[in-house]
Write a protein that holds these residues in place. Structure first.
Motif, PDB file in Angstrom:
ATOM      1  N   GLY A  74     -36.576 -43.965 -48.472  1.00  0.00           N
ATOM      2  CA  GLY A  74     -35.307 -43.918 -47.740  1.00  0.00           C
ATOM      3  C   GLY A  74     -34.758 -45.308 -47.508  1.00  0.00           C
ATOM      4  N   PHE A  75     -35.631 -46.268 -47.141  1.00  0.00           N
ATOM      5  CA  PHE A  75     -35.186 -47.650 -46.955  1.00  0.00           C
ATOM      6  C   PHE A  75     -34.593 -48.213 -48.243  1.00  0.00           C
ATOM      7  N   VAL A  76     -35.236 -47.924 -49.366  1.00  0.00           N
ATOM      8  CA  VAL A  76     -34.750 -48.431 -50.654  1.00  0.00           C
ATOM      9  C   VAL A  76     -33.374 -47.850 -50.977  1.00  0.00           C
ATOM     10  N   ILE A  77     -33.255 -46.534 -50.916  1.00  0.00           N
ATOM     11  CA  ILE A  77     -31.999 -45.866 -51.273  1.00  0.00           C
ATOM     12  C   ILE A  77     -30.889 -46.261 -50.309  1.00  0.00           C
ATOM     13  N   ALA A  78     -31.185 -46.224 -49.018  1.00  0.00           N
ATOM     14  CA  ALA A  78     -30.158 -46.508 -48.011  1.00  0.00           C
ATOM     15  C   ALA A  78     -29.690 -47.954 -48.073  1.00  0.00           C
ATOM     16  N   SER A  79     -30.620 -48.888 -48.233  1.00  0.00           N
ATOM     17  CA  SER A  79     -30.227 -50.303 -48.343  1.00  0.00           C
ATOM     18  C   SER A  79     -29.391 -50.534 -49.587  1.00  0.00           C
ATOM     19  N   GLY A  80     -29.763 -49.854 -50.675  1.00  0.00           N
ATOM     20  CA  GLY A  80     -28.981 -49.957 -51.907  1.00  0.00           C
ATOM     21  C   GLY A  80     -27.566 -49.435 -51.732  1.00  0.00           C
ATOM     22  N   LEU A  81     -27.432 -48.307 -51.048  1.00  0.00           N
ATOM     23  CA  LEU A  81     -26.095 -47.765 -50.777  1.00  0.00           C
ATOM     24  C   LEU A  81     -25.272 -48.717 -49.920  1.00  0.00           C
ATOM     25  N   PHE A  82     -25.868 -49.163 -48.819  1.00  0.00           N
ATOM     26  CA  PHE A  82     -25.155 -50.028 -47.886  1.00  0.00           C
ATOM     27  C   PHE A  82     -24.765 -51.346 -48.556  1.00  0.00           C
ATOM     28  N   ALA A  83     -25.747 -52.047 -49.102  1.00  0.00           N
ATOM     29  CA  ALA A  83     -25.493 -53.347 -49.715  1.00  0.00           C
ATOM     30  C   ALA A  83     -24.664 -53.211 -50.986  1.00  0.00           C
ATOM     31  N   GLY A  84     -24.934 -52.179 -51.759  1.00  0.00           N
ATOM     32  CA  GLY A  84     -24.168 -51.966 -52.988  1.00  0.00           C
ATOM     33  C   GLY A  84     -22.701 -51.729 -52.717  1.00  0.00           C
ATOM     34  N   ASP A  85     -22.418 -50.955 -51.682  1.00  0.00           N
ATOM     35  CA  ASP A  85     -21.027 -50.683 -51.333  1.00  0.00           C
ATOM     36  C   ASP A  85     -20.308 -51.957 -50.909  1.00  0.00           C
ATOM     37  N   LEU A  86     -20.938 -52.742 -50.030  1.00  0.00           N
ATOM     38  CA  LEU A  86     -20.311 -53.995 -49.581  1.00  0.00           C
ATOM     39  C   LEU A  86     -20.132 -54.984 -50.735  1.00  0.00           C
ATOM     40  N   THR A  87     -21.137 -55.072 -51.587  1.00  0.00           N
ATOM     41  CA  THR A  87     -21.086 -56.009 -52.714  1.00  0.00           C
ATOM     42  C   THR A  87     -20.024 -55.593 -53.727  1.00  0.00           C
ATOM     43  N   LEU A  88     -19.989 -54.325 -54.061  1.00  0.00           N
ATOM     44  CA  LEU A  88     -18.984 -53.847 -55.005  1.00  0.00           C
ATOM     45  C   LEU A  88     -17.580 -54.041 -54.441  1.00  0.00           C
ATOM     46  N   HIS A  89     -17.426 -53.783 -53.157  1.00  0.00           N
ATOM     47  CA  HIS A  89     -16.117 -53.980 -52.527  1.00  0.00           C
ATOM     48  C   HIS A  89     -15.701 -55.443 -52.610  1.00  0.00           C
ATOM     49  N   HIS A  90     -16.654 -56.363 -52.431  1.00  0.00           N
ATOM     50  CA  HIS A  90     -16.348 -57.792 -52.518  1.00  0.00           C
ATOM     51  C   HIS A  90     -15.929 -58.194 -53.929  1.00  0.00           C
ATOM     52  N   ALA A  92     -15.360 -56.125 -56.791  1.00  0.00           N
ATOM     53  CA  ALA A  92     -14.461 -55.254 -57.570  1.00  0.00           C
ATOM     54  C   ALA A  92     -13.270 -54.754 -56.763  1.00  0.00           C
ATOM     55  N   GLY A  93     -13.338 -54.880 -55.441  1.00  0.00           N
ATOM     56  CA  GLY A  93     -12.219 -54.451 -54.616  1.00  0.00           C
ATOM     57  C   GLY A  93     -12.200 -52.966 -54.281  1.00  0.00           C
ATOM     58  N   HIS A  94     -13.267 -52.257 -54.607  1.00  0.00           N
ATOM     59  CA  HIS A  94     -13.342 -50.832 -54.251  1.00  0.00           C
ATOM     60  C   HIS A  94     -14.773 -50.466 -53.880  1.00  0.00           C
ATOM     61  N   SER A  95     -14.933 -49.316 -53.263  1.00  0.00           N
ATOM     62  CA  SER A  95     -16.238 -48.856 -52.800  1.00  0.00           C
ATOM     63  C   SER A  95     -16.973 -48.070 -53.874  1.00  0.00           C
ATOM     64  N   LEU A  96     -18.263 -47.854 -53.633  1.00  0.00           N
ATOM     65  CA  LEU A  96     -19.044 -46.987 -54.521  1.00  0.00           C
ATOM     66  C   LEU A  96     -18.470 -45.576 -54.490  1.00  0.00           C
ATOM     67  N   PHE A  97     -18.272 -45.068 -53.281  1.00  0.00           N
ATOM     68  CA  PHE A  97     -17.639 -43.768 -53.019  1.00  0.00           C
ATOM     69  C   PHE A  97     -17.255 -43.775 -51.553  1.00  0.00           C
ATOM     70  N   PRO A  98     -16.384 -42.890 -51.123  1.00  0.00           N
ATOM     71  CA  PRO A  98     -15.984 -42.895 -49.711  1.00  0.00           C
ATOM     72  C   PRO A  98     -17.192 -42.746 -48.778  1.00  0.00           C
ATOM     73  N   PHE A  99     -17.247 -43.589 -47.777  1.00  0.00           N
ATOM     74  CA  PHE A  99     -18.297 -43.579 -46.756  1.00  0.00           C
ATOM     75  C   PHE A  99     -19.686 -43.927 -47.300  1.00  0.00           C
ATOM     76  N   ALA A 100     -19.754 -44.692 -48.383  1.00  0.00           N
ATOM     77  CA  ALA A 100     -21.060 -45.064 -48.934  1.00  0.00           C
ATOM     78  C   ALA A 100     -21.846 -45.934 -47.960  1.00  0.00           C
ATOM     79  N   ALA A 101     -21.214 -46.953 -47.389  1.00  0.00           N
ATOM     80  CA  ALA A 101     -21.931 -47.831 -46.446  1.00  0.00           C
ATOM     81  C   ALA A 101     -22.370 -47.063 -45.196  1.00  0.00           C
ATOM     82  N   PRO A 102     -21.496 -46.278 -44.562  1.00  0.00           N
ATOM     83  CA  PRO A 102     -21.974 -45.512 -43.404  1.00  0.00           C
ATOM     84  C   PRO A 102     -23.060 -44.497 -43.758  1.00  0.00           C
ATOM     85  N   THR A 103     -22.989 -43.926 -44.951  1.00  0.00           N
ATOM     86  CA  THR A 103     -24.040 -43.012 -45.393  1.00  0.00           C
ATOM     87  C   THR A 103     -25.362 -43.757 -45.499  1.00  0.00           C
ATOM     88  N   GLY A 104     -25.321 -44.965 -46.084  1.00  0.00           N
ATOM     89  CA  GLY A 104     -26.524 -45.786 -46.169  1.00  0.00           C
ATOM     90  C   GLY A 104     -27.056 -46.145 -44.794  1.00  0.00           C
TER      91      GLY A 104
END
Length: 125
Positions: A74-90, A92-104
């Protein structure tokens, strides 16, 4: 019986998370307007250590194996979602999917609670 392959996979994932966390911290330090990268870096670095701890506690039998491994993955998946969403937004300018960071973030809370329950739940002998 202990599943050392699963433990090894978790240690490898924690190492990758740690390396990615350091990379994001370095990029944030050298790039202007990189405010999202520091929280992403911190989340990866902090939870890489949590993955290692949960794995070690599980391997030693201190926490229930199913709960400990669920928390670690869970730590691996959730950290990946949270960090991946913030990084992609930085970058590429868009999120992984809606509410990806809060889901993480929510999954991180659940994973911490799973670890606590795994410690409280008696081991089967």
């Amino acid at each position: 019986m202990k599943d050392f392959r699963t433990f090894r996979i978790l240690v490898i994932l924690a190492g990758i998370m740690g390396a990615d966390g350091v990379i994001l911290a370095a990029v944030a330090a050298h790039q202007s307007d990189a405010a999202r990268l520091m929280p992403a870096s911190s989340m990866l670095l902090f939870h890489a250590a949590a993955v290692l701890a949960a794995t070690a506690l599980t391997e030693r039998g201190i926490v229930n194996a199913k709960g400990g491994l669920a928390a670690a993955f869970g730590f691996v998946i959730a950290s990946g979602l949270f960090a991946g969403d913030l990084t992609l937004h930085h970058f590429a300018g868009h999120s992984l999917f809606p509410f990806a960071a809060p889901t993480g973030g929510t999954l991180l809370i659940v994973s911490w609670l799973a670890l606590a329950i795994a410690a409280a739940w008696p081991r089967r002998t």
